[in-house]
Motif scaffolding. Structure first.
Motif, PDB file in Angstrom:
ATOM      1  N   MET A   1       0.953  -1.334   0.005  1.00 31.90           N
ATOM      2  CA  MET A   1       0.010   0.020  -0.024  1.00 31.90           C
ATOM      3  C   MET A   1       0.796   1.263   0.081  1.00 31.90           C
ATOM      4  SD  MET A   1      -2.921  -1.543  -0.469  1.00 31.90           S
ATOM      5  CE  MET A   1      -3.840  -0.041  -0.238  1.00 31.90           C
ATOM      6  N   LYS A   2       1.918   1.174   0.743  1.00 32.47           N
ATOM      7  CA  LYS A   2       2.904   2.492   0.904  1.00 32.47           C
ATOM      8  C   LYS A   2       3.490   2.571  -0.690  1.00 32.47           C
ATOM      9  CE  LYS A   2       5.426   5.564   2.795  1.00 32.47           C
ATOM     10  NZ  LYS A   2       4.964   6.727   3.325  1.00 32.47           N
ATOM     11  N   ALA A   3       3.770   1.721  -1.357  1.00 32.64           N
ATOM     12  CA  ALA A   3       4.428   1.604  -2.446  1.00 32.64           C
ATOM     13  C   ALA A   3       3.364   1.994  -3.688  1.00 32.64           C
ATOM     14  CB  ALA A   3       4.812   0.161  -3.100  1.00 32.64           C
ATOM     15  N   LYS A   4       2.064   1.872  -3.338  1.00 30.75           N
ATOM     16  CA  LYS A   4       1.021   2.272  -4.448  1.00 30.75           C
ATOM     17  C   LYS A   4       1.076   3.872  -4.063  1.00 30.75           C
ATOM     18  CE  LYS A   4      -1.997  -1.722  -5.017  1.00 30.75           C
ATOM     19  NZ  LYS A   4      -3.353  -2.313  -4.753  1.00 30.75           N
ATOM     20  N   SER A   5       1.032   4.236  -2.641  1.00 26.99           N
ATOM     21  CA  SER A   5       1.036   5.699  -2.489  1.00 26.99           C
ATOM     22  C   SER A   5       1.963   6.524  -3.148  1.00 26.99           C
ATOM     23  CB  SER A   5       0.910   5.757  -0.843  1.00 26.99           C
ATOM     24  OG  SER A   5       2.028   5.462  -0.228  1.00 26.99           O
ATOM     25  N   LEU A   6       3.417   5.850  -3.132  1.00 23.92           N
ATOM     26  CA  LEU A   6       4.466   6.532  -3.575  1.00 23.92           C
ATOM     27  C   LEU A   6       4.261   6.716  -5.347  1.00 23.92           C
ATOM     28  CD1 LEU A   6       7.664   4.948  -2.222  1.00 23.92           C
ATOM     29  CD2 LEU A   6       6.628   6.962  -1.685  1.00 23.92           C
ATOM     30  N   LEU A   7       3.706   5.764  -5.851  1.00 24.58           N
ATOM     31  CA  LEU A   7       3.152   5.940  -7.173  1.00 24.58           C
ATOM     32  C   LEU A   7       2.024   7.039  -7.706  1.00 24.58           C
ATOM     33  CD1 LEU A   7       3.200   2.113  -8.567  1.00 24.58           C
ATOM     34  CD2 LEU A   7       4.850   3.893  -9.232  1.00 24.58           C
ATOM     35  N   GLY A   8       1.223   7.152  -6.632  1.00 18.65           N
ATOM     36  CA  GLY A   8       0.211   8.049  -6.702  1.00 18.65           C
ATOM     37  C   GLY A   8       0.618   9.374  -6.245  1.00 18.65           C
ATOM     38  N   SER A   9       1.781   9.698  -5.554  1.00 20.53           N
ATOM     39  CA  SER A   9       2.162  10.797  -5.377  1.00 20.53           C
ATOM     40  C   SER A   9       2.584  11.887  -6.552  1.00 20.53           C
ATOM     41  CB  SER A   9       3.303  10.850  -4.111  1.00 20.53           C
ATOM     42  OG  SER A   9       4.296  10.382  -5.098  1.00 20.53           O
ATOM     43  N   GLY A  10       3.034  11.026  -7.638  1.00 20.45           N
ATOM     44  CA  GLY A  10       3.298  11.861  -8.975  1.00 20.45           C
ATOM     45  C   GLY A  10       4.867  11.748  -8.989  1.00 20.45           C
ATOM     46  N   ASN A  11       5.406  11.230  -8.159  1.00 24.05           N
ATOM     47  CA  ASN A  11       6.797  11.143  -7.999  1.00 24.05           C
ATOM     48  C   ASN A  11       7.547  10.129  -8.490  1.00 24.05           C
ATOM     49  OD1 ASN A  11       7.008  13.817  -6.597  1.00 24.05           O
ATOM     50  ND2 ASN A  11       6.605  12.703  -4.587  1.00 24.05           N
ATOM     51  N   ALA A  12       6.656   9.012  -9.163  1.00 30.02           N
ATOM     52  CA  ALA A  12       7.246   8.041  -9.796  1.00 30.02           C
ATOM     53  C   ALA A  12       8.136   8.127 -11.093  1.00 30.02           C
ATOM     54  CB  ALA A  12       6.213   6.711  -9.955  1.00 30.02           C
ATOM     55  N   MET A  13       8.769   7.274 -11.278  1.00 29.64           N
ATOM     56  CA  MET A  13       9.537   7.295 -12.627  1.00 29.64           C
ATOM     57  C   MET A  13       8.458   6.933 -13.580  1.00 29.64           C
ATOM     58  SD  MET A  13      12.605   8.405 -11.649  1.00 29.64           S
ATOM     59  CE  MET A  13      13.714   7.714 -13.127  1.00 29.64           C
ATOM     60  N   PRO A  14       8.865   7.150 -14.939  1.00 26.01           N
ATOM     61  CA  PRO A  14       8.156   6.672 -16.067  1.00 26.01           C
ATOM     62  C   PRO A  14       8.303   5.003 -15.921  1.00 26.01           C
ATOM     63  CG  PRO A  14       9.609   8.394 -16.824  1.00 26.01           C
ATOM     64  CD  PRO A  14       9.802   8.044 -15.216  1.00 26.01           C
ATOM     65  N   GLN A  15       7.189   4.439 -16.481  1.00 18.63           N
ATOM     66  CA  GLN A  15       7.228   2.855 -16.414  1.00 18.63           C
ATOM     67  C   GLN A  15       8.588   2.419 -17.114  1.00 18.63           C
ATOM     68  OE1 GLN A  15       3.479   1.304 -17.441  1.00 18.63           O
ATOM     69  NE2 GLN A  15       4.292  -0.677 -18.337  1.00 18.63           N
ATOM     70  N   LYS A  16       9.017   1.392 -16.594  1.00 21.82           N
ATOM     71  CA  LYS A  16      10.363   0.856 -17.185  1.00 21.82           C
ATOM     72  C   LYS A  16      10.003  -0.222 -18.129  1.00 21.82           C
ATOM     73  CE  LYS A  16      11.484  -0.548 -13.214  1.00 21.82           C
ATOM     74  NZ  LYS A  16      11.693  -1.201 -12.219  1.00 21.82           N
ATOM     75  N   GLN A  17      10.802  -0.470 -19.160  1.00 23.36           N
ATOM     76  CA  GLN A  17      11.011  -1.563 -20.079  1.00 23.36           C
ATOM     77  C   GLN A  17      11.290  -2.710 -19.349  1.00 23.36           C
ATOM     78  OE1 GLN A  17       9.667  -1.377 -23.103  1.00 23.36           O
ATOM     79  NE2 GLN A  17       9.124   0.928 -22.801  1.00 23.36           N
ATOM     80  N   VAL A  18      10.319  -3.772 -19.388  1.00 23.01           N
ATOM     81  CA  VAL A  18      10.691  -5.100 -18.519  1.00 23.01           C
ATOM     82  C   VAL A  18      11.353  -5.810 -19.638  1.00 23.01           C
ATOM     83  CG1 VAL A  18       9.649  -6.575 -17.319  1.00 23.01           C
ATOM     84  CG2 VAL A  18       8.739  -4.497 -17.236  1.00 23.01           C
ATOM     85  N   SER A  19      12.362  -6.517 -19.321  1.00 22.73           N
ATOM     86  CA  SER A  19      13.032  -7.588 -19.996  1.00 22.73           C
ATOM     87  C   SER A  19      12.021  -8.792 -20.134  1.00 22.73           C
ATOM     88  CB  SER A  19      14.421  -8.012 -19.588  1.00 22.73           C
ATOM     89  OG  SER A  19      14.916  -9.198 -20.128  1.00 22.73           O
ATOM     90  N   GLU A  20      12.343  -9.448 -21.136  1.00 23.62           N
ATOM     91  CA  GLU A  20      11.277 -10.684 -21.506  1.00 23.62           C
ATOM     92  C   GLU A  20      11.828 -11.809 -20.453  1.00 23.62           C
ATOM     93  OE1 GLU A  20      10.566 -10.394 -26.302  1.00 23.62           O
ATOM     94  OE2 GLU A  20      11.673 -12.355 -25.371  1.00 23.62           O
ATOM     95  N   THR A  21      13.087 -11.816 -19.904  1.00 24.72           N
ATOM     96  CA  THR A  21      13.585 -12.675 -18.916  1.00 24.72           C
ATOM     97  C   THR A  21      13.262 -12.355 -17.475  1.00 24.72           C
ATOM     98  OG1 THR A  21      15.778 -11.736 -18.953  1.00 24.72           O
ATOM     99  CG2 THR A  21      15.218 -13.556 -20.424  1.00 24.72           C
ATOM    100  N   SER A  22      12.666 -10.925 -17.279  1.00 28.37           N
ATOM    101  CA  SER A  22      12.388 -10.555 -15.958  1.00 28.37           C
ATOM    102  C   SER A  22      11.578 -11.645 -15.302  1.00 28.37           C
ATOM    103  CB  SER A  22      11.857  -9.393 -15.831  1.00 28.37           C
ATOM    104  OG  SER A  22      12.676  -8.219 -16.260  1.00 28.37           O
ATOM    105  N   PRO A  23      11.731 -11.951 -13.742  1.00 26.58           N
ATOM    106  CA  PRO A  23      10.699 -12.904 -13.304  1.00 26.58           C
ATOM    107  C   PRO A  23       9.496 -12.259 -12.892  1.00 26.58           C
ATOM    108  CG  PRO A  23      12.371 -12.081 -11.555  1.00 26.58           C
ATOM    109  CD  PRO A  23      12.838 -11.628 -12.854  1.00 26.58           C
ATOM    110  N   SER A  24       8.463 -13.188 -13.021  1.00 24.67           N
ATOM    111  CA  SER A  24       6.854 -12.771 -12.686  1.00 24.67           C
ATOM    112  C   SER A  24       6.860 -12.982 -11.293  1.00 24.67           C
ATOM    113  CB  SER A  24       6.071 -13.607 -13.506  1.00 24.67           C
ATOM    114  OG  SER A  24       4.671 -13.291 -13.244  1.00 24.67           O
TER     115      SER A  24
END
Length: 889
Positions: free
Chosen positions: A81-104
């Motif tokens: 929930m805290k991580a969501k709030s950091l994203l909602g604060s407008g301070n988050a970085m742009p969405q990163k490109q995720v490698s096809e080998t990144s773990p799910s």
């Protein structure tokens, strides 16, 4: 928003900055989870993970959510929930490109649900325990005070009315219930006492059930996808940890206050139940000093103790590992039941002993090593296909693609394919040198970040892999080494015949004759000298020999025929050898061996180490290597002697340094020797040679060699021996002469009285006959040592003298001599120039008429030989006088 979306959009760098931390240029920060003077928390922006390298910190490896959870000291759900709030604060970085080998990581919601569910279910079971007389009686019968423990009871009944519908569905999802068409639901662990299994956050993540009605067949119940430990993970401050075979045994110890306050306890899941989670939890207990195995007193428990001790020893080489020896057939709980005094368990623990490894056939156990040695046969490494080695690292399955190179011991280059057994993630592939510290650290960080594993666990697995590959490489190298020839055991009859041969009179004379009967034609003196030199290999200071002569004169033939009389295991035949080859022999592989070099031209680059073996009796070489941490270190390779060296060459002057250490034997190149050899060849062709007799004589000599034993030789007449003044390089020549006299004495050891010195050490003494025999055999060698001419040149000059005397001539031309002797023009020119330069010939003439030569002194060599012979006879006379009691001034 799913968890994977949060991690894709929220970077570790943003989280670090949010909490007031500033990374340096190497992406390191002061760790906020322990007192940190130098930055020990490493950030990995590519995977948005972190790892603290301090041994005083339990932060380990984690992602953005775990970091928030640790720094906020909150639950995983609250961190999300805290991580969501950091994203909602407008301070988050742009969405990163995720490698096809990144773990799910989409299963974390399920994990949260499971934690909540397990807590609720265990609370339900715990409330049912006091109400069950059957369950409480079972625990009382096993001396378990359930009031001191978190224990529940599953009777098998579960109300499924509407208010429990969600709970029922969750239990089905996580394996607590199974849908059943007849009864509605099949209940997990019916009529079992239930124990909670906890994760590293001390939260209940799974359950263990122990049947109270079945003690024979199936009595242990675990949930599908078992995780968690009982009673909990060891704390970071744990000093001594007791490992038990079962949960009931662990509970039996925990209710003893004297034990629970001095030790921490961890239950295994049976004799084969040291899981990866156990290992990871134990490694994370950074203050651990001792691990105590307290398994059942039966064969299975003893074997498991040895097996698991070895595993933990490799993971934690500095931790002491001990065992509590329970009586045969007993376990912890049975001891608690059968003794009123609960201190019996305390006393057993206080009497613990170091773990010992032993084989079933051994009566004396070998103490467990303090550090893990190279495993020569690690069963976890599958080597069926050398190009596809497979290592079972528990949670990790590692394939070594292409195998490993056997050469180049200073590196271990591999290509690895790493797969996580429990997580359905893409495998990792990595090419590295396992001896390179930066390579291995990069691999460990990559694996731990990709699979969300503790770096300590990954480090241990890679160390075990390296250890196994080293052992495999050593095995492969040893299998490629030529097997040493087995020294055959002599029968009593063979031993007796050999000893009788050595005891009989006229040993040297008989030896010379019998060598001829073995198939060696001519060379009567040379063959005896060579045989004695080869026998000296067993002594502390062996002799060496060099056969000299023109091409095709029989040098190799003479060496081969005499060496046939030496046992195969005592000689090494070399046709060609490189400069460093001698350093690759094992340390004692050359000791007291006869080295036979067919042609010194094939060993020209290795003559220096060969000379060192002759003079210093050992060679050493220091090289620089990198250890498995990338640090440079020096390693000294030593190959021990002494050795006896025998070689052949046509070029005496070229190998003068080696020749000075050898007895020089010039092969017989006379017409008479040619006739003898050709006669033997015709007899061979006609089938007139008795090969059976030759082989029998060769075998007799080999048996004789086995009967000769190293013994110290004392020469009481050494002070009387002086070299003629004509001898060149008298120091080396004196050494060779004295050593040859000692060798003759050594060969007569069965005819000499064994005496003892003041220290009680045995020795035999040289006799005047030994010295006389040495002078007689080495007479031609002494003549050569006193002659300034090379032997080939001397032979030409003496042949020339005889020719001129026979024809009654005083001078000759080069053309006349070449036609008569049919000698090579190049050799003839070299001989004439050398003789003229040394003053043995005088030339007259010019380019308009034939150049004529005259011999200046026809008698010079006879005078030299007579002088040397007279001197040697004088030495013998002096020795005989001393022996007869006369005093020589």
């Amino acid at each position: 928003m799913e968890i994977k979306d949060i991690k894709q959009q929220l970077s570790i760098g943003e989280v670090i900055v949010y909490y007031g931390l500033q990374p340096d240029k190497h992406q390191r920060v002061l760790c906020p989870f322990h007192p940190d003077k130098t930055p020990s928390l490493q950030l990995y922006p590519k995977t948005d993970t972190y790892h603290c390298f301090s041994s005083n910190c339990n932060a380990g490896t984690g992602d953005v959510i775990k970091f928030i959870q640790l720094i906020e000291k909150c639950s995983t759900h609250e961190a999300i929930m805290k991580a969501k709030s950091l994203l909602g604060s407008g301070n988050a970085m742009p969405q990163k490109q995720v490698s096809e080998t990144s773990p799910s990581l989409t299963n974390e919601a399920d994990l949260l649900e499971r934690e909540v569910l397990m807590g609720k279910v265990f609370s339900y079971f715990k409330k049912g325990l006091p109400a069950s007389k059957k369950a409480t009686q079972y625990l009382q019968g096993r001396s378990i005070d359930y009031g001191q423990h978190d224990i529940g009871y599953n009777s098998g009944g579960l109300h499924t009315e509407s208010k429990n519908h969600h709970l029922v569905n969750s239990m089905v999802k996580h394996g607590l219930l199974k849908a059943n068409a007849v009864h509605g639901y099949s209940v997990w662990a019916k009529e079992c006492v239930i124990f909670p299994l906890r994760n590293h956050e001390n939260k209940i993540v799974s359950l263990y059930g122990r049947s109270i009605s079945n003690n024979e067949d199936q009595r242990h119940f675990y949930l599908t996808g078992r995780s968690g430990l009982y009673p909990c993970y060891p704390t970071s401050g744990a000093i001594r940890l007791i490992l038990t075979e079962s949960v009931i045994d662990a509970a039996s110890l925990l209710q003893q206050a004297e034990i629970s306050t001095s030790y921490e306890v961890l239950a295994l899941y049976g004799t084969n139940g040291l899981t990866t989670e156990h290992q990871q939890a134990i490694i994370a207990s950074s203050g651990l000093q001792e691990i105590i195995f307290m398994l059942d007193g039966d064969d299975a428990g003893k074997s498991a103790t040895i097996k698991h001790s070895n595993t933990l020893l490799q993971l934690l080489p500095r931790v002491k590992i001990t065992t509590v020896l329970l009586p045969d057939g007993e376990d912890i709980n049975s001891m608690l039941q059968s003794h009123d005094d609960s201190r019996v368990l305390v006393e057993l623990i206080e009497g613990r002993q170091p773990v010992s490894f032993y084989a079933a056939s051994e009566s004396v156990p070998a103490e467990i090593p303090t550090t893990p040695a190279i495993s020569m046969s690690d069963t976890r490494l599958n080597t069926v296909n050398p190009e596809l080695l497979i290592y079972d690292g528990g949670v990790l399955l590692i394939t070594v693609l292409g195998g490993i190179k056997i050469t180049g011991l200073d590196r271990l280059r591999v290509t690895l394919k790493i797969e996580h057994r429990q997580k359905q993630l893409l495998p990792l592939r990595h090419n590295l040198d396992l001896y390179n510290h930066s390579h291995t650290q990069g691999l460990i960080s990559h694996v731990s970040a990709s699979y969300d594993m503790s770096q300590q666990v990954v480090t241990a697995i890679i160390a075990q892999l390296t250890n196994a590959l080293e052992g495999y490489r050593v095995q492969r190298m040893e299998s490629m080494q030529p097997k040493p020839a087995a020294k055959p055991e002599l029968s009593s009859a063979q031993r007796e015949a050999a000893i009788n041969y050595l005891k009989a009179p006229d040993l040297l004379k008989r030896t010379g004759v019998d060598i001829g009967r073995s198939g060696l034609v001519g060379e009567e003196v040379n063959r005896v000298i060579a045989y004695l030199v080869y026998s000296s290999r067993k002594q502390h200071t062996p002799l060496h020999i060099m056969f000299l002569g023109s091409s095709g004169s029989g040098k190799t033939y003479l060496q081969e025929r005499v060496s046939d009389l030496i046992p195969a295991g005592d000689k090494i035949e070399i046709t060609q050898i490189t400069e460093n080859a001698f350093y690759y022999f094992k340390q004692d592989e050359l000791k007291h061996k006869l080295l036979l070099i067919e042609d010194l031209d094939g060993a020209e680059t290795s003559l220096y180490p060969l000379r060192e073996l002759q003079s210093k009796k050992r060679i050493t070489k220091t090289v620089t290597l990198k250890d498995n941490k990338g640090n440079l270190k020096t390693v000294t390779v030593t190959v021990e002697g002494p050795v006896s060296v025998s070689g052949c060459t046509t070029r005496e002057k070229l190998y003068e340094d080696n020749a000075n250490r050898c007895l020089l034997l010039y092969v017989d190149a006379s017409k008479e020797q040619d006739r003898r050899i050709m006669e033997y060849q015709t007899r061979q062709s006609a089938g007139a040679v008795n090969y059976s007799q030759e082989q029998a004589i060769k075998q007799l000599f080999r048996n004789v060699q086995q009967m000769l034993q190293p013994v110290r030789v004392v020469n009481p007449y050494a002070g009387c021996i002086q070299l003629p003044e004509q001898i060149f390089k008298p120091r080396r020549t004196m050494t060779l002469l004295l050593s040859f006299i000692e060798t003759i004495t050594f060969y007569h050891q069965y005819q000499r009285e064994v005496k003892r010195d003041s220290n009680g050490q045995p020795y035999i003494e040289t006799t005047p006959d030994d010295i006389a025999a040495a002078f007689e055999l080495l007479k031609e060698v002494m003549f050569s040592k006193g002659d300034e001419l090379a032997k080939a040149t001397r032979n030409f000059l003496e042949l020339l003298k005889a020719l001129l005397k026979a024809e009654g001539r005083a001078s000759f031309t080069a053309k006349e001599i070449r036609e008569i002797l049919r000698i090579n023009p190049g050799n003839l020119k070299r001989y004439l120039l050398e003789l003229e330069r040394y003053g043995y010939l005088k030339g007259n003439g010019n380019r308009y008429r034939h150049y004529e030569y005259t011999i200046i002194n026809v008698q010079e060599y006879e005078v030299l030989k007579s002088s040397i012979d007279k001197h040697l006879q004088g030495v013998l006379a002096t020795i005989n006088q001393q022996m007869s009691g006369s005093v020589v001034q």
